[in-house]
Design a protein around this motif. Sequence first.
Motif, short mmCIF file in Angstrom:
data_model
loop_
_atom_site.label_atom_id
_atom_site.label_comp_id
_atom_site.label_asym_id
_atom_site.label_seq_id
_atom_site.Cartn_x
_atom_site.Cartn_y
_atom_site.Cartn_z
N GLU A 129 0.82 -1.07 0.04
CA GLU A 129 0.10 -0.11 0.12
C GLU A 129 1.03 1.06 0.04
N ASP A 130 0.40 2.36 -0.53
CA ASP A 130 0.99 3.52 -0.58
C ASP A 130 1.21 4.28 0.74
N ARG A 131 2.41 4.60 1.17
CA ARG A 131 2.63 5.10 2.54
C ARG A 131 3.35 6.66 2.33
N LEU A 132 2.82 7.48 2.97
CA LEU A 132 3.70 8.78 2.97
C LEU A 132 4.86 8.72 4.07
N ILE A 133 6.26 8.99 3.75
CA ILE A 133 7.17 8.85 4.71
C ILE A 133 8.11 10.46 4.54
N ASP A 134 9.01 10.68 5.51
CA ASP A 134 9.62 11.70 5.46
C ASP A 134 11.09 11.75 4.60
N ALA A 135 11.66 12.71 4.50
CA ALA A 135 13.06 12.75 3.55
C ALA A 135 13.87 13.67 4.33
N GLY A 136 15.04 13.58 3.88
CA GLY A 136 16.06 14.39 4.42
C GLY A 136 16.44 15.48 3.40
N LYS A 137 16.86 16.54 4.00
CA LYS A 137 17.52 17.51 3.01
C LYS A 137 18.72 17.98 3.38
N PHE A 138 19.87 18.00 2.49
CA PHE A 138 21.20 18.21 2.87
C PHE A 138 21.61 19.31 2.02
N GLY A 139 21.79 20.45 2.53
CA GLY A 139 21.96 21.54 1.52
C GLY A 139 20.76 21.81 0.36
N ASP A 140 21.15 21.64 -0.69
CA ASP A 140 20.27 22.04 -1.68
C ASP A 140 19.76 20.59 -2.37
N GLY A 141 20.16 19.50 -2.00
CA GLY A 141 19.96 18.19 -2.28
C GLY A 141 18.90 17.48 -1.14
N TYR A 142 18.36 16.22 -1.57
CA TYR A 142 17.58 15.28 -0.67
C TYR A 142 18.14 14.08 -0.41
N PHE A 143 17.90 13.44 0.69
CA PHE A 143 18.26 11.82 0.90
C PHE A 143 17.12 11.08 1.34
N GLY A 286 31.43 18.37 1.76
CA GLY A 286 30.69 19.35 2.87
C GLY A 286 31.52 20.70 3.06
N GLY A 287 30.87 21.68 3.46
CA GLY A 287 31.53 22.78 3.80
C GLY A 287 31.51 22.92 5.45
N ILE A 288 32.14 24.28 5.74
CA ILE A 288 32.25 24.34 7.11
C ILE A 288 31.08 24.53 7.90
N ASP A 289 29.94 24.91 7.32
CA ASP A 289 28.65 25.06 7.82
C ASP A 289 27.67 24.24 6.93
N THR A 290 26.84 23.45 7.71
CA THR A 290 25.92 22.40 7.05
C THR A 290 24.75 22.67 7.65
N VAL A 291 23.55 22.69 7.01
CA VAL A 291 22.13 22.23 7.52
C VAL A 291 21.38 21.20 7.19
N ILE A 292 20.94 20.45 7.89
CA ILE A 292 20.24 19.28 7.51
C ILE A 292 18.73 19.33 8.17
N ARG A 293 17.96 19.08 7.27
CA ARG A 293 16.39 19.50 7.88
C ARG A 293 15.67 18.02 7.47
N CYS A 294 14.73 17.80 8.28
CA CYS A 294 13.58 16.81 7.76
C CYS A 294 12.48 17.39 7.00
N VAL A 295 12.02 16.59 5.80
CA VAL A 295 11.08 17.43 4.99
C VAL A 295 9.81 16.25 5.23
N LYS A 296 8.93 16.96 5.89
CA LYS A 296 7.79 15.99 6.20
C LYS A 296 6.65 15.52 5.20
N ASP A 297 6.33 14.24 5.10
CA ASP A 297 5.54 13.82 4.07
C ASP A 297 6.14 13.81 2.64
N ALA A 298 7.42 13.76 2.30
CA ALA A 298 7.85 14.17 1.15
C ALA A 298 7.73 13.11 0.06
#
Length: 309
Positions: A129-143, A286-298
């Motif tokens: 069945e289809d399920r919504l899950i989160d993804a990660g965002k690293f800089g301008d890309g996703y994982f 990676g650079g000196i400063d890195t931001v990693i975010r969770c993207v809900k229901d991606a």
Amino acid sequence: MDKNLEYEPVRGAHILMIVNPVSGRIGGEHTADKLEAWLKENGAAVDRFETTETENGSGYTAKLAENDYARVVVLGGDGTLNAVLNGMLHRALRTPITYLPAGTTNDFAQTLGIQKHLLDPYKSFTEAEDRLIDAGKFGDGYFSYVASFGLFTKCSYATPRTMKRLLGHFAYVLEGMKDLHALDALTVTADGKFFEGAYIFGAFSNSLSIGGMLKYDENSVDMNDGKLEMLLIRKPETLPDLHRLILALKNNDFSDKHIDFASASTFRLHAAAGFDWSIDGEYAAGGIDTVIRCVKDAVCIAAPRVENG
């Protein structure tokens, strides 16, 4: 269910199939051939494309926007899924994905319980069945499941493909032993909580398995809670410290003094110098400063049905 019986949910569906023909230790093309034939027998229209050295799958997702596809089927490893996921999210597409894991490790598939579908690919439609899950965002890309650095991460993209196939996870261990050094002066802020230290490993993930070697307890991870899990490991100074650390990781005991663990929606990292990362098993600078975010229901992805009651 007999694979030759008509399966109504795919009748009339227009499906985009993206296949990595050289992924992992199991021939992806053979499995793709079987599934493509089954889909067509059951009334689906299938457009199939294979990844190459210059097209990792992300470019094919433009076809999702240009055509009325009901679903995208991805047959490959974590890196192939990552490429398709990035192509979709950069175009704000959330077409349902059916993922058949044909890579060496397949952490993402193990977490969702779809690892077994490779040998019986029809179940990815008949028992899912289809399920919504989160993804990660690293800089301008996703994982899809992990951004990591340090021990055993460089080898996920540096270890030769033939070595991965022949030795499996042991190849990662052999390669990773060359990189046992700490990243000095790293600071991390996780939703306002501060961490600092010299770390030999770090992972920001939405998965129960990392690299096929690190396993989380099921109660530690929720793939749809708007948060990622952070695990940072400090370098042990003595052999007894190393033994205690290994035991703690094996037992999911994050109270060990060498482990920093947190769940958060946003992580901000600062280091004295840039360092290499592995994003879903692929190299990233990676650079000196890195931001990693969770993207809900991606992501909308097919997974085994959850039985109620």
